[in-house]
Design a protein around this motif. Structure first.
Motif, short mmCIF file in Angstrom:
data_model
loop_
_atom_site.label_atom_id
_atom_site.label_comp_id
_atom_site.label_asym_id
_atom_site.label_seq_id
_atom_site.Cartn_x
_atom_site.Cartn_y
_atom_site.Cartn_z
N LEU A 153 10.26 25.41 42.47
CA LEU A 153 11.70 24.68 43.02
C LEU A 153 11.30 23.10 43.08
O LEU A 153 12.24 22.37 42.76
N ASP A 154 10.32 22.87 43.85
CA ASP A 154 10.07 21.27 44.04
C ASP A 154 9.92 20.64 42.58
O ASP A 154 10.36 19.65 42.50
N ALA A 155 9.17 21.29 41.60
CA ALA A 155 8.95 20.61 40.38
C ALA A 155 10.03 20.43 39.92
O ALA A 155 10.30 19.51 39.30
N VAL A 156 11.11 21.63 39.97
CA VAL A 156 12.23 21.21 39.37
C VAL A 156 13.16 20.10 39.77
O VAL A 156 13.69 19.35 39.48
N ARG A 157 13.01 19.92 41.18
CA ARG A 157 13.74 19.18 42.01
C ARG A 157 13.14 17.78 41.41
O ARG A 157 13.96 16.72 41.25
N THR A 158 11.94 17.53 41.48
CA THR A 158 11.25 16.35 40.91
C THR A 158 11.88 15.95 39.35
O THR A 158 12.32 14.87 39.22
N MET A 159 11.91 16.84 38.73
CA MET A 159 12.40 16.63 37.25
C MET A 159 13.63 16.44 37.29
O MET A 159 14.16 15.55 36.49
N LEU A 160 14.47 17.02 38.18
CA LEU A 160 15.85 16.40 38.33
C LEU A 160 16.02 15.11 38.90
O LEU A 160 17.05 14.57 38.18
N GLY A 161 15.27 14.88 39.48
CA GLY A 161 15.02 13.37 40.08
C GLY A 161 14.97 12.51 38.89
O GLY A 161 15.60 11.60 38.65
N GLU A 162 13.94 12.80 38.17
CA GLU A 162 13.71 11.99 37.00
C GLU A 162 14.90 11.98 35.99
O GLU A 162 15.29 10.74 35.28
N VAL A 163 15.46 13.06 35.99
CA VAL A 163 16.51 13.17 34.93
C VAL A 163 17.79 12.45 35.09
O VAL A 163 18.44 11.36 34.72
N GLU A 164 17.88 12.37 36.79
CA GLU A 164 18.95 11.30 37.30
C GLU A 164 18.60 10.06 37.25
O GLU A 164 19.56 9.07 36.87
N ARG A 165 17.59 9.51 37.22
CA ARG A 165 16.96 8.18 36.87
C ARG A 165 16.89 7.47 35.46
O ARG A 165 17.42 6.63 35.22
N THR A 166 16.23 8.53 34.90
CA THR A 166 16.12 8.01 33.33
C THR A 166 16.71 8.82 32.26
O THR A 166 16.78 8.55 31.23
N GLY A 167 17.50 10.03 32.75
CA GLY A 167 18.15 10.82 31.73
C GLY A 167 17.27 11.60 30.93
O GLY A 167 17.64 12.34 30.11
N GLY A 168 15.98 11.65 31.33
CA GLY A 168 14.99 12.42 30.50
C GLY A 168 14.26 13.17 31.56
O GLY A 168 14.30 12.89 32.81
N ASP A 169 13.60 14.44 31.25
CA ASP A 169 12.91 15.05 32.31
C ASP A 169 11.37 14.64 32.30
O ASP A 169 10.77 15.65 33.11
N GLY A 170 11.05 13.79 32.03
CA GLY A 170 9.54 13.08 32.25
C GLY A 170 8.58 13.79 31.57
O GLY A 170 8.80 14.53 30.48
N GLU A 171 7.58 13.21 31.65
CA GLU A 171 6.29 13.78 31.08
C GLU A 171 5.83 14.84 31.29
O GLU A 171 4.96 15.55 30.64
N GLU A 172 5.61 15.17 32.55
CA GLU A 172 4.87 16.03 33.31
C GLU A 172 5.43 17.43 32.75
O GLU A 172 6.42 18.00 32.74
N SER A 173 4.30 18.14 32.24
CA SER A 173 4.81 19.52 31.63
C SER A 173 4.77 20.79 32.98
O SER A 173 5.13 21.72 32.52
N TYR A 174 3.88 20.57 33.80
CA TYR A 174 3.70 21.44 34.87
C TYR A 174 2.68 22.81 34.30
O TYR A 174 3.35 23.72 34.49
N ALA A 175 1.86 22.15 33.45
CA ALA A 175 1.40 23.55 32.90
C ALA A 175 0.77 24.50 33.66
O ALA A 175 0.85 25.62 33.76
N ASP A 176 0.00 23.91 34.70
CA ASP A 176 -0.70 24.66 35.59
C ASP A 176 0.26 25.60 36.45
O ASP A 176 0.18 26.80 36.59
N LEU A 177 1.36 25.06 36.86
CA LEU A 177 2.39 25.93 37.40
C LEU A 177 2.75 26.97 36.64
O LEU A 177 3.09 28.23 37.15
N ILE A 178 3.24 26.67 35.55
CA ILE A 178 3.61 27.64 34.40
C ILE A 178 2.66 28.79 34.44
O ILE A 178 2.99 30.08 34.41
#
Lengths: 153, 813
Positions: free
Chosen positions: B91-116
């Motif tokens: 959830l936190d990762a998703v939230r971070t990515m959403l923050g990224e989306v809101e600022r830049t329009g993209g979901d960022g570089e981080e893929s969170y492979a570990d978490l997956i």
């Protein structure tokens, strides 16, 4: 099967009725009603319940009992039905009674007409019968239109 | 940032906030399938939308989480603290990515492979310690969440606000929203979403690029107590590194979701406040107390402003329903083999939420109609010299306190001729009426029930239900619909609806000792007739009362009679309220005219909704209830206009007669007395010349043997004169005897025919004729000017009616 059930009771003359207490929102004294022309006669009119407009239904007329001869004012029992909030005008309010499901009996086959549809059954209390009304039916437009012929002003 | 993205963010962030709470709940009660299912759905929704919007990283991550959740939901995996931590990390990762989306329009570089990876591992039941995710915050007890839905907010709470300073009322009410409002709102119940209004403030353009967010911290913010709805969600997620941007409010900060029932309640409260204000104003003017007067004036202003503010909260851009239409248009045009381009203008036009809802179906229907019937196939369009791609234009704008909506196409237009034939065929109008109706009146026939001109019934439209329903629905919300159409150039439907329905200015009147409110939209003027004129002012047209209003006859309706109230006094002034009901005007006689007020419209109970003359009820300043009159309903009840086809048409006809103009084919004949008569050609089967010596008699009637039948002959002069019996030709003499040939116009259907003998057939003409005058004698339906000469129009219908017994007679002979 010794389930207990609470009923809010009230009177039409000496007839003793009950209704599930959970359905009752409040009991208020008579309010001035605004009559609704062209409405079925069972609709006595509209009352203002703290900003909400509530339709007042006359139980006497619904059960096809004569209108009250004397000047005493009816009582509003405001209740929730599936169709919304209604006020039922009755003669007198009784106590909240706890009744045994064991003492319940369906109405006899001889009961017919609109009463058969409105009276769900009777609780056999000591010395008297408590008739339970069927709320869902009570306020259905179909019943309300049938309950009494159109009022002629 | 486009709207879809914005909505996605708002929804997702909200969903996440609820998930935090739900996870904690779940840990306390891991068996709770409902909670699990609802978590699953939220994650699933986010995943689905990410995939759609092309956020690959986000999608992969949520996908992994979803897989894990689905196993949990199906009971294939036991919920454990470790799983909870991993999911909360997600959830936190998703939230971070959403923050990224809101600022830049993209979901960022981080893929969170570990978490997956962790999520996938947990899926297979691997229960070893994983990367730091054990530091879960589950020890904090979850706040208790009452099960009551938001709309059961403390009843009666509204009363206590009433006398608080007006401006605080709104705030108070918002603050008193149960704090768990969001928490209990389950994202699973999609229908509930429809019940929400989304508030947004214009989002400032993203300014300076923010420092990119870093990876989420392992300790999540999960067990935050459900925040008050007014506090911005990102703050709740505080320890997480979603860096709030500097100054510019994020989407989540600048908007909140509010339950519509809550807004309705606020609206009701404001309504009551308006009433209380009215009372206070009334009392304060009675007293010589200056400070009280000043205070009540202030109350007055604030109330008005508050009322406006609350109304605005219920306003939504029409785009909320329009946004769906391009897709509808695309799908439809593909299935019809047509090409249609949608043009929208005024998307941002706002109107009340309830009205938006009510407009959805009618608009959809109009659009379907426009594509199905309006726009032609590409080949036809090319042949007509139009671009192959059809155009569907949608316009919305505010004007005169109303919302105007126009749906237009550049298609074939409505063919009045075709429509007329259809109407005749279906028996909706008579031949005579068809003749006198203008093209515009004919076009309006499409609003009649049971009308459809589609040659084949498609699965889209053409079943003969539709336009009448559209009209009814629009009228139900106090709107009107009309159309403009030009053959070959397209059709435009024009709709006008009120801005809001909740609070309307109304005229209060008294009749039969009861007060009634009449919405001012319908009000044209008030007429007061003095006692001296009382006996003469109202005249009668065959027992129907009318009043001469500036030379025109205005039908009069007595409210007391329509409502079966006690009759008014037989003396004193007469008060007439002139009302507009659809296309018609009428005067409503009431006992007394009181004043105008802003009233709060409240619906009537279902039992009473069948009574057409009431639109609702309202509460007056003295606390009593007054009924609101439905002007259209009254007009209908009084037969000013009626739902039945015939009366609807006859009403239209009255108008039509005055300014009828249309193209038709007429047979021009010379009538007795050397005047000219036009006979509609449509019902004529043949024109014949009959030698005089072939005329025989059958009983009292002249007949001729004609195509194996006996054809009765009627002399035009007998029809035009008032005579009851038909003159026999032999006795008639006159003009017809001068020649050996009789000119007969044969009417009929081949089985039963009748010949009309005329002196001379002058011409057959086709043109647009305007009926100028009324009928001057029997057998004539009006007069018009043809070729510069006054010509009477023959009334075919009444002719056929008159000769009907004759036909029967001939058959017997």
């Amino acid at each position: 099967m010794a389930d207990q059930r609470q009923l809010c009771t009230f009177f039409l003359e000496e007839r003793f009725f009950g209704i599930e207490v959970e359905r009752v929102q409040e009991v208020i004294r008579y309010q001035t009603v605004t009559p609704v022309p062209l409405a079925p006669a069972v609709v006595r009119g509209l009352i203002n319940l703290r900003g909400q407009i509530v339709t007042a239904i006359d139980l006497r007329r619904l059960l096809q009992v004569e209108d009250r001869a004397d000047e005493r004012l009816p009582i509003n029992i405001v209740m929730h039905a599936r169709q919304g909030i209604f006020s039922l005008l009755v003669d007198r309010i009784g106590d909240v009674l706890e009744v045994d499901e064991d003492s319940f009996e369906h109405p006899p086959d001889t009961l017919d007409g609109i009463a058969r549809e409105l009276i769900r059954g009777a609780y056999k209390l000591q010395g008297r019968l408590l008739l339970v009304l069927n709320i869902a039916k009570l306020f259905s437009p179909e019943i309300l239109h049938r309950g009494h012929p159109m009022a002629d002003a | 940032m486009d709207d879809i993205l914005k909505e996605f963010l708002t929804e997702s962030l909200e969903g996440l906030d609820q998930l935090d709470t739900k996870f904690v709940l779940l840990e306390q009660n891991p068996e709770d399938r409902d909670t699990l299912a609802s978590i699953f759905r939220t994650v699933h929704t986010i995943k689905g939308t990410c995939g759609f919007l092309g956020f690959g990283h986000l999608e992969k991550l949520t996908h992994a989480g979803e897989n894990l959740l689905s196993l949990l939901r199906d009971g294939k995996l036991q919920f454990s603290r470790e799983i909870a931590s991993a999911l909360l990390n997600m959830l936190d990762a998703v939230r971070t990515m959403l923050g990224e989306v809101e600022r830049t329009g993209g979901d960022g570089e981080e893929s969170y492979a570990d978490l997956i990876e962790t999520l996938n591992r947990l899926k297979t039941g691997g229960a070893s310690a994983s990367a730091g995710s054990a530091a879960s915050p589950v020890t904090i007890p979850a706040p208790e969440i009452p099960a009551s839905p938001i709309n059961e907010a403390p009843a009666g709470a509204h009363c206590e606000f009433l006398l608080a300073p007006a401006a605080d009322v709104l705030l108070d009410a918002v603050e008193k929203t149960p704090p768990d409002a969001e928490a209990t709102f389950s994202p699973a119940s999609q229908p509930a979403l429809d019940n929400l209004i989304f508030f947004g403030v214009p989002e400032p353009a993203p300014s300076v690029p923010e420092p990119a967010a870093t990876a989420p911290m392992p300790t999540a913010s999960a067990p935050q107590p459900p925040a008050e709805p007014i506090s911005p969600p990102p703050e709740r997620a505080s320890p997480a590194p979603v860096a709030p941007s500097n100054g510019a409010p994020t989407i989540a900060e600048s908007s909140i979701r509010v339950d519509v029932p809550l807004l309705d309640k606020l609206m009701n409260l404001v309504g009551e406040l308006v009433l209380a204000r009215n009372q206070i104003l009334e009392y304060s003017t009675l007293q010589e107390n200056v400070p009280l007067l000043a205070a009540s004036q202030r109350l007055n202003l604030i109330t008005s402003e508050l009322q406006e503010g609350i109304m605005r909260t219920r306003m939504q851009p029409i785009n909320n329903i329009w946004a769906k239409f391009p897709r509808v248009v695309r799908d439809l045009s593909v299935s019809c083999g047509k090409q249609v381009r949608v043009e929208m203008e005024g998307k941002e036009t706002e109107l009340d939420k309830s009205l938006i809802e009510a407009m959805k179906d009618p608009l959809t229907h109009l659009i379907r109609n426009a594509i199905d019937h309006g726009v032609e196939l590409p080949a036809i369009r090319r042949a007509d010299g139009k671009p192959e791609e059809g155009r569907l234009s949608m316009r919305a704008y505010h004007e005169g306190g109303q919302v105007h909506i126009e749906i237009g196409d550049d298609g074939a237009g409505i063919n009045p001729g075709k429509l007329r034939n259809k109407a005749l065929e279906k028996g909706l109008i008579t031949a005579e009426r068809a003749l006198t109706m203008t093209d515009q009146d004919i076009r309006r026939l499409i609003f009649l029930p049971g009308f459809s001109t589609a040659e084949k019934i498609t699965n889209i439209s053409g079943r003969g239900v539709g336009m009448d329903v559209v009209k009814t629905n629009i009228e139900k919300i106090g709107g009107v619909i009309d159309l403009e159409s030009e053959l070959g150039h397209g059709t435009t439907f024009k709709i006008r609806i009120p801005l809001t329905l909740a609070i309307v200015p109304a005229l209060i009147i008294t009749s039969g000792k009861e007060r009634f409110a009449i919405p001012q939209v319908n009000l044209l003027e008030l007429i007061r007739i003095n006692e001296e004129q009382r006996s003469t002012a109202i005249e009668y047209v065959h027992s129907n009362p009318v009043y001469r209003l500036r030379g025109k006859l205005l039908p009069i309706v007595h409210l007391n009679r329509e409502l079966r109230l006690a009759p008014a006094r037989a003396t004193g002034v007469i008060n007439i309220v002139v009302l507009q009901a659809g296309q018609h005007q009428f005067g409503l006689v009431v006992d007394q005219i009181n004043d105008t007020q802003e009233i709060v419209v409240k619906p009537l109970d279902k039992v009473l909704q069948d009574i057409p003359v009431f639109a609702g009820a309202t509460i007056m300043g003295d606390g009593r209830v007054a009924l609101i009159l439905d002007v259209l309903g009254i007009a209908q009840q009084a037969h000013i206009l009626s739902e039945s086809h015939d009366q609807g048409i006859s009403a239209q006809l009255r108008e039509a007669r005055a300014r009828a103009a249309e193209r038709q084919t007429l047979l021009l004949v010379r009538s007795p007395g050397n005047s000219r008569l036009a006979i509609p050609l449509a019902p004529v089967s043949r024109l014949e010349e009959i030698p005089v010596d072939q005329v025989e008699s059958a009983g009292d009637v002249d007949v001729v043997q004609y195509r194996g039948q006996i054809l009765p002959l009627i002399h035009l002069r007998d029809i035009l004169s008032e005579r009851r019996s038909f003159n026999r030709l032999a006795e008639a003499g006159g003009a017809a005897a001068d020649t050996n040939l009789l000119q007969a116009i044969v009417f009929g259907d081949g089985v039963r025919q009748v010949g009309l003998i005329v002196d001379e057939i002058l011409d057959i003409i086709q043109d647009v004729f305007e009926v100028k005058g009324r009928a001057t004698r029997n057998g004539v339906s009006g007069t018009l000017v043809i070729q510069g000469r006054v010509t009477e129009l023959f009334d075919v219908d009444s002719f056929l009616r008159r000769v009907a017994p004759l036909l029967a007679l001939v058959e017997e002979v």
